[in-house]
Design a protein around this motif. Structure first.
Motif, PDB file in Angstrom:
ATOM      1  N   ASP A 142       0.805  -1.224   0.000  1.00 40.55           N
ATOM      2  CA  ASP A 142       0.000   0.000   0.000  1.00 40.55           C
ATOM      3  C   ASP A 142       0.834   1.267   0.000  1.00 40.55           C
ATOM      4  OD1 ASP A 142      -2.381  -1.411   0.043  1.00 40.55           O
ATOM      5  OD2 ASP A 142      -2.414  -1.541   2.231  1.00 40.55           O
ATOM      6  N   GLY A 143       2.106   1.183   0.418  1.00 43.17           N
ATOM      7  CA  GLY A 143       2.930   2.376   0.518  1.00 43.17           C
ATOM      8  C   GLY A 143       3.622   2.726  -0.783  1.00 43.17           C
ATOM      9  N   TYR A 169      10.896   0.362  -1.451  1.00 41.05           N
ATOM     10  CA  TYR A 169       9.566   0.745  -0.987  1.00 41.05           C
ATOM     11  C   TYR A 169       9.579   1.086   0.501  1.00 41.05           C
ATOM     12  CZ  TYR A 169       9.261  -4.336   0.088  1.00 41.05           C
ATOM     13  OH  TYR A 169       9.491  -5.622   0.531  1.00 41.05           O
ATOM     14  N   THR A 170       8.626   1.924   0.871  1.00 44.46           N
ATOM     15  CA  THR A 170       8.494   2.420   2.239  1.00 44.46           C
ATOM     16  C   THR A 170       7.038   2.327   2.660  1.00 44.46           C
ATOM     17  OG1 THR A 170       8.235   4.679   1.403  1.00 44.46           O
ATOM     18  CG2 THR A 170      10.447   4.011   2.051  1.00 44.46           C
ATOM     19  N   ARG A 171       6.802   2.480   3.955  1.00 44.74           N
ATOM     20  CA  ARG A 171       5.415   2.453   4.446  1.00 44.74           C
ATOM     21  C   ARG A 171       4.713   3.786   4.208  1.00 44.74           C
ATOM     22  NH1 ARG A 171       8.561  -0.082   7.822  1.00 44.74           N
ATOM     23  NH2 ARG A 171       8.966   1.819   8.997  1.00 44.74           N
ATOM     24  N   THR A 172       5.464   4.859   4.343  1.00 51.96           N
ATOM     25  CA  THR A 172       4.905   6.195   4.162  1.00 51.96           C
ATOM     26  C   THR A 172       5.821   6.982   3.230  1.00 51.96           C
ATOM     27  OG1 THR A 172       6.079   7.004   6.115  1.00 51.96           O
ATOM     28  CG2 THR A 172       3.826   6.209   6.441  1.00 51.96           C
ATOM     29  N   ARG A 173       5.447   8.213   2.967  1.00 49.78           N
ATOM     30  CA  ARG A 173       6.268   9.041   2.086  1.00 49.78           C
ATOM     31  C   ARG A 173       7.677   9.163   2.658  1.00 49.78           C
ATOM     32  NH1 ARG A 173       4.938  15.311   0.328  1.00 49.78           N
ATOM     33  NH2 ARG A 173       6.820  15.632  -0.936  1.00 49.78           N
TER      34      ARG A 173
END
Length: 296
Positions: free
Chosen positions: A155-156, A270-274
């Motif tokens: 989702d991130g 990839y990351t969870r948030t910006r």
């Protein structure tokens, strides 16, 4: 209402196996520790810990709560690290999760270049054998940035880095090593026993899927626990190996050939948030090396 301090107390009791040792580590009294654990149990609706004669173990509810408690504590630590980085402090830390093949092939030159540009930023590297393990760890808060195969259903934010090429490694005296076009149809290796990977290694799936597309299932002559061992074992004559081109040692005794059809997988960060500015800068550097460091 639950608090981060209560989560910290719970995790420390479980990790030490003792209220006494946990209180010593946390620099609190044992009654204060017990009070916070009881308050947490009241908030969550049941006992979290079972006191045994020589240790303390989590109850089923405790085991369900623990991963979330650890993730909350890890996320808080990363929040503080991000704040330090954003304020320009030089003692920040960047946690990177990745899979074995990337830590062997793509990351070393990136980390070397990064160290030259940001000598004060500490890097903590967490390695996983499989992309699914990496994805799960990242979702649980194990790192600031994950580098690996593109994660399904993430989702991130995701940034594709490029395509990872796979090569075949054969010993120098193999009859196929003299292939004039430096390519070998995978089907020609259907009757070979392969240098395979341990079942929990993500490269095992890559090999199985590539061979299945060529119409056969690879028989394992040996299974390598360590990804770095596969090209060495293949060069020694134990069987062909399918490996990322970037992990083959520069002066390998083996012969590198391209499989036909080609075997590739897309890599991503990839990351969870910006991502913050520091994470973005590392990803930029990583993307440059991922595009240029292809040996196939």
């Amino acid at each position: 209402m639950t608090t981060l301090r209560q989560f910290e107390y719970l995790v420390t009791v479980v990790d030490t196996g003792s209220f006494t040792r946990a209180a010593e580590r946390l620099y609190v009294t044992q009654p204060a520790l017990s009070h916070q654990i009881r308050a947490l149990e009241a908030a969550l609706g049941g006992p979290l810990l079972e006191r045994l004669p020589r240790t303390v173990r989590p109850t089923p509810l405790g085991r369900a709560v623990l991963p979330h408690a650890r993730a909350a504590l890890a996320e808080t630590e990363r929040l503080h690290a991000a704040a330090r980085r954003a304020s320009g402090l030089e003692d920040g830390e960047l946690e990177i999760g990745t899979v074995y093949s990337i830590s062997l092939g793509i990351l070393p030159p990136v980390l070397r270049a990064w160290r030259r540009e940001h000598p004060g930023v500490r890097i903590r590297l967490r390695e996983y054998p499989h992309g699914d393990r990496l994805r799960g760890a990242m979702a649980a808060g194990a790192a600031d940035l994950a580098v690996g195969p593109v994660p399904d259903g993430w989702d991130g934010p995701i940034r594709e880095l490029g395509v990872e090429e796979f090569v075949l490694v054969l010993p120098a005296d193999d009859p196929l090593a003299a292939s004039p076009y430096r390519t070998v149809p995978l089907a020609e290796l259907a009757d070979r026993a392969w240098v395979h990977y341990a079942p929990d290694n993500g490269l095992a799936e890559v090999l199985d899927q590539a061979c299945a597309a060529a119409g056969f299932h690879p028989v394992a002559a040996i299974r390598a626990e360590q990804t770095s061992a596969a090209p060495l074992l293949a060069a020694a004559g134990l069987g062909p190996a399918l490996v990322p081109a970037t992990i083959v040692p520069p002066h390998s005794d083996g012969v590198l050939l391209r499989p036909d059809p080609p075997v590739r997988r897309t890599l991503a960060a990839y990351t969870r948030t910006r991502p913050d500015r520091l994470t973005t800068a590392f990803t930029d550097l990583l993307a440059t090396h991922a595009r240029t460091d292809q040996r196939a």
